[in-house]
Design a protein around this motif. Structure first.
Motif, PDB file in Angstrom:
ATOM      1  N   SER A  64       0.840  -1.194   0.000  1.00 57.44           N
ATOM      2  CA  SER A  64       0.000   0.000   0.000  1.00 57.44           C
ATOM      3  C   SER A  64       0.875   1.244   0.000  1.00 57.44           C
ATOM      4  CB  SER A  64      -0.907   0.011   1.238  1.00 57.44           C
ATOM      5  OG  SER A  64      -1.445   1.286   1.460  1.00 57.44           O
ATOM      6  N   ARG A  65       0.558   2.171  -0.885  1.00 54.68           N
ATOM      7  CA  ARG A  65       1.312   3.425  -0.914  1.00 54.68           C
ATOM      8  C   ARG A  65       1.222   4.140   0.435  1.00 54.68           C
ATOM      9  NH1 ARG A  65       5.569   5.380  -2.879  1.00 54.68           N
ATOM     10  NH2 ARG A  65       4.955   4.438  -4.876  1.00 54.68           N
ATOM     11  N   ALA A  66       0.057   4.058   1.075  1.00 56.92           N
ATOM     12  CA  ALA A  66      -0.113   4.717   2.372  1.00 56.92           C
ATOM     13  C   ALA A  66       0.825   4.114   3.410  1.00 56.92           C
ATOM     14  CB  ALA A  66      -1.563   4.592   2.835  1.00 56.92           C
ATOM     15  N   VAL A  67       0.936   2.780   3.424  1.00 58.50           N
ATOM     16  CA  VAL A  67       1.828   2.127   4.378  1.00 58.50           C
ATOM     17  C   VAL A  67       3.282   2.412   4.022  1.00 58.50           C
ATOM     18  CG1 VAL A  67       2.572  -0.092   5.307  1.00 58.50           C
ATOM     19  CG2 VAL A  67       0.141   0.356   4.956  1.00 58.50           C
ATOM     20  N   GLN A  68       3.610   2.410   2.736  1.00 63.63           N
ATOM     21  CA  GLN A  68       4.973   2.740   2.329  1.00 63.63           C
ATOM     22  C   GLN A  68       5.354   4.136   2.818  1.00 63.63           C
ATOM     23  OE1 GLN A  68       5.275   2.213  -1.923  1.00 63.63           O
ATOM     24  NE2 GLN A  68       5.182  -0.016  -1.799  1.00 63.63           N
ATOM     25  N   GLN A  69       4.417   5.075   2.712  1.00 59.85           N
ATOM     26  CA  GLN A  69       4.682   6.434   3.181  1.00 59.85           C
ATOM     27  C   GLN A  69       4.840   6.468   4.695  1.00 59.85           C
ATOM     28  OE1 GLN A  69       1.376   8.575   1.476  1.00 59.85           O
ATOM     29  NE2 GLN A  69       2.422   8.919  -0.466  1.00 59.85           N
ATOM     30  N   GLN A  70       4.036   5.650   5.400  1.00 55.62           N
ATOM     31  CA  GLN A  70       4.163   5.599   6.856  1.00 55.62           C
ATOM     32  C   GLN A  70       5.547   5.123   7.274  1.00 55.62           C
ATOM     33  OE1 GLN A  70       0.668   3.122   7.800  1.00 55.62           O
ATOM     34  NE2 GLN A  70       0.026   4.728   9.198  1.00 55.62           N
TER      35      GLN A  70
END
Length: 268
Positions: A64-70
């Motif tokens: 997930s891009r969101a998790v990668q950003q996290q």
């Protein structure tokens, strides 16, 4: 990367898991070397199997891009699933079983055929899937304060914890995986939203990546394996007493409770 550095990194993470005391990152020993990180993971997997734990599949992380950003990374990784990681839908997981836990909703796949070719095709992957189901993965980190880069999380078995599969189970041809909508509730309040498209565009793409990667490494996916395909949305912190429920439109629901006290019932 020296054998000694890989061994030291593995020992550090293995001790953290055993004592439930998070350790320093291991990138001081292995840098950001992905090959070395997987060697650390494989070494601790071998140790676990020798101690009696049983492999039942793989988990994909950082889809997930969101998790990668996290977490400050830009590519997926994978780890292994052991039999003692799985809990039943609705079951209570002792909080002592977890370490710095966070929850995420995912699509789980169960295979009915081996995927042994490094150039396996999307069609072959689809044919090898027995069924799909909603899942909650409660990830964890042996590294203090989740201070991780990609080599730390790979070495730490892709920050694995425990997982729960819900229902109903569905055949692949009954499900639009990319179009799935997801909400993860924590204590009755929506805490994370996402979609199938958030997982590398389609959870099947994640499974294809995993199948090719594992085959190339000489550890292919096998019939009966469970594959957790990666988060559909941002991770949610987990605390003692929480009740988590993921609802994935078009797929189903899954629920898990977190205990408030107690000793570890399953091997960490």
């Amino acid at each position: 990367m020296s054998t000694q550095q890989i061994r030291e990194a593995a020992d550090r993470l293995f001790a953290a898991a055993r004592t439930a005391a998070p350790c320093e990152p291991v990138r001081d020993l292995i840098g950001l070397d992905l090959k070395a990180a997987y060697e650390v993971q494989f070494l601790n997997t071998k140790r676990a199997v020798e101690e009696g734990r049983r492999l039942v599949g793989r988990k994909i992380g950082l889809t997930s891009r969101a998790v990668q950003q996290q977490l400050g990374v830009d590519q997926p990784d994978f780890g292994v699933l052991f039999a003692d990681m799985e809990y039943c839908d609705g079951e209570e997981v002792p909080f002592a079983r977890l370490l710095q836990p966070k929850a995420e909703a995912e699509v789980a796949f169960v295979l009915k055929a081996d995927l042994a070719a490094a150039d396996v095709t999307p069609t072959e992957v689809c044919r090898a899937i027995d069924y799909v189901a909603p899942a909650i993965e409660i990830v964890g980190s042996r590294v203090q304060n989740w201070d991780i880069r990609i080599s730390d999380t790979i070495a730490d078995n892709a920050s694995s914890g425990v997982y729960v599969m819900g229902g109903p189970i569905r055949r692949l041809d009954d499900t639009d995986l990319a179009g799935l909508g997801m909400v993860l509730n924590r204590n009755g309040t929506a805490a994370s939203f996402g979609s199938g498209a958030a997982c590398l565009g389609n959870p099947l793409t994640a499974v294809l990546w995993l199948a090719r990667t594992c085959a190339a490494l000489g550890t292919p996916l096998k019939a009966g394996d469970v594959v957790l395909s990666g988060a559909l949305g941002p991770m949610v912190p987990v605390a003692p007493g929480d009740v988590l429920e993921a609802r994935i439109a078009g797929l189903g629901a899954v629920k898990v409770a977190i205990g408030t006290a107690g000793t570890t019932e399953k091997q960490a």
